[in-house]
Design a protein around this motif. Structure first.
Motif, PDB file in Angstrom:
ATOM      1  N   VAL A  48      -0.908 -10.934-109.750  1.00 56.61           N
ATOM      2  CA  VAL A  48      -1.495 -11.838-108.756  1.00 56.61           C
ATOM      3  C   VAL A  48      -1.565 -13.250-109.328  1.00 56.61           C
ATOM      4  O   VAL A  48      -1.138 -14.217-108.691  1.00 56.61           O
ATOM      5  CB  VAL A  48      -2.897 -11.369-108.341  1.00 56.61           C
ATOM      6  CG1 VAL A  48      -3.522 -12.346-107.355  1.00 56.61           C
ATOM      7  CG2 VAL A  48      -2.832  -9.966-107.743  1.00 56.61           C
ATOM      8  N   VAL A  63       0.294 -15.135-102.818  1.00 59.42           N
ATOM      9  CA  VAL A  63      -1.103 -15.528-102.634  1.00 59.42           C
ATOM     10  C   VAL A  63      -1.328 -17.017-102.868  1.00 59.42           C
ATOM     11  O   VAL A  63      -2.466 -17.501-102.768  1.00 59.42           O
ATOM     12  CB  VAL A  63      -2.033 -14.713-103.565  1.00 59.42           C
ATOM     13  CG1 VAL A  63      -1.889 -13.218-103.296  1.00 59.42           C
ATOM     14  CG2 VAL A  63      -1.769 -15.048-105.027  1.00 59.42           C
ATOM     15  N   MET A  82     -10.616 -15.676-103.917  1.00 58.61           N
ATOM     16  CA  MET A  82      -9.684 -15.227-102.888  1.00 58.61           C
ATOM     17  C   MET A  82     -10.192 -15.681-101.527  1.00 58.61           C
ATOM     18  O   MET A  82     -11.319 -15.330-101.148  1.00 58.61           O
ATOM     19  CB  MET A  82      -9.544 -13.702-102.930  1.00 58.61           C
ATOM     20  CG  MET A  82      -9.167 -13.161-104.298  1.00 58.61           C
ATOM     21  SD  MET A  82      -8.890 -11.381-104.297  1.00 58.61           S
ATOM     22  CE  MET A  82     -10.549 -10.800-103.968  1.00 58.61           C
ATOM     23  N   LEU A  85      -8.474 -13.883 -96.742  1.00 55.48           N
ATOM     24  CA  LEU A  85      -7.991 -12.554 -97.105  1.00 55.48           C
ATOM     25  C   LEU A  85      -7.336 -11.862 -95.923  1.00 55.48           C
ATOM     26  O   LEU A  85      -7.738 -12.036 -94.769  1.00 55.48           O
ATOM     27  CB  LEU A  85      -9.129 -11.715 -97.658  1.00 55.48           C
ATOM     28  CG  LEU A  85      -9.498 -12.047 -99.115  1.00 55.48           C
ATOM     29  CD1 LEU A  85     -10.883 -11.531 -99.451  1.00 55.48           C
ATOM     30  CD2 LEU A  85      -8.458 -11.466-100.058  1.00 55.48           C
ATOM     31  N   ASP A  89      -3.884  -7.647 -98.620  1.00 53.46           N
ATOM     32  CA  ASP A  89      -4.475  -7.899 -99.936  1.00 53.46           C
ATOM     33  C   ASP A  89      -5.296  -6.709-100.434  1.00 53.46           C
ATOM     34  O   ASP A  89      -5.783  -6.718-101.568  1.00 53.46           O
ATOM     35  CB  ASP A  89      -5.369  -9.143 -99.896  1.00 53.46           C
ATOM     36  CG  ASP A  89      -4.596 -10.418 -99.594  1.00 53.46           C
ATOM     37  OD1 ASP A  89      -5.104 -11.230 -98.777  1.00 53.46           O
ATOM     38  OD2 ASP A  89      -3.498 -10.597-100.153  1.00 53.46           O
ATOM     39  N   TYR A  93      -7.939  -4.276-107.915  1.00 49.34           N
ATOM     40  CA  TYR A  93      -7.620  -5.463-108.714  1.00 49.34           C
ATOM     41  C   TYR A  93      -8.044  -5.222-110.159  1.00 49.34           C
ATOM     42  O   TYR A  93      -9.190  -4.827-110.419  1.00 49.34           O
ATOM     43  CB  TYR A  93      -8.330  -6.681-108.141  1.00 49.34           C
ATOM     44  CG  TYR A  93      -7.659  -7.196-106.883  1.00 49.34           C
ATOM     45  CD1 TYR A  93      -7.709  -6.469-105.699  1.00 49.34           C
ATOM     46  CD2 TYR A  93      -6.940  -8.389-106.891  1.00 49.34           C
ATOM     47  CE1 TYR A  93      -7.070  -6.914-104.542  1.00 49.34           C
ATOM     48  CE2 TYR A  93      -6.304  -8.857-105.745  1.00 49.34           C
ATOM     49  CZ  TYR A  93      -6.372  -8.111-104.579  1.00 49.34           C
ATOM     50  OH  TYR A  93      -5.740  -8.561-103.445  1.00 49.34           O
TER      51      TYR A  93
END
Length: 124
Positions: A48, A63, A82, A85, A89, A93
């Protein structure tokens, strides 16, 4: 290697925001780059964003413009802000750290310290 603990995941609606945190402990001089990876069910783990100890960032195209990575060396912490969203997504994570001999590496295999992961779920 260092020990990594993530927090901040949860269930949100599309368009909302979350901030993930990762706190490291151990020999911080042994690492340079830290990164956020994510893994959705049935998919490979993907990068990411990553950031060096000197705050040089890299954000994945998927992203870019929505996610921001940052790092606080005094707190041995890394963050992922973030925004906007999307259901796509949704994933677990993971926080990761790479040995100091690497620079801003984007290779998954270069990261040898991993957190336990935090679930992010975005509903439509």
């Amino acid at each position: 290697q260092v020990q990594l603990v993530e927090s901040g995941g949860g269930l949100v609606q599309a368009g909302e925001s979350l901030r993930l945190s990762c706190v490291a402990s151990g020999n911080m001089y042994s690492i340079n780059a830290m990164a956020w990876y994510r893994q959705a069910p049935g998919k490979q783990r993907e990068l990411v964003a990553a950031i060096t100890s000197r705050h040089t960032p890299h954000v994945a195209d998927s992203v870019k413009g929505r996610f921001t990575i940052s790092r606080d060396n005094m707190k041995n912490a890394m963050y992922l802000r973030m925004s906007s969203l999307r259901p796509a997504d949704t994933a677990v994570y993971y926080c990761a750290a790479a040995p100091r001999r690497h620079g801003l590496t984007l290779r998954l295999d270069d990261y040898d310290s991993w957190g336990q992961g935090t679930q992010v779920t975005v509903s439509s």
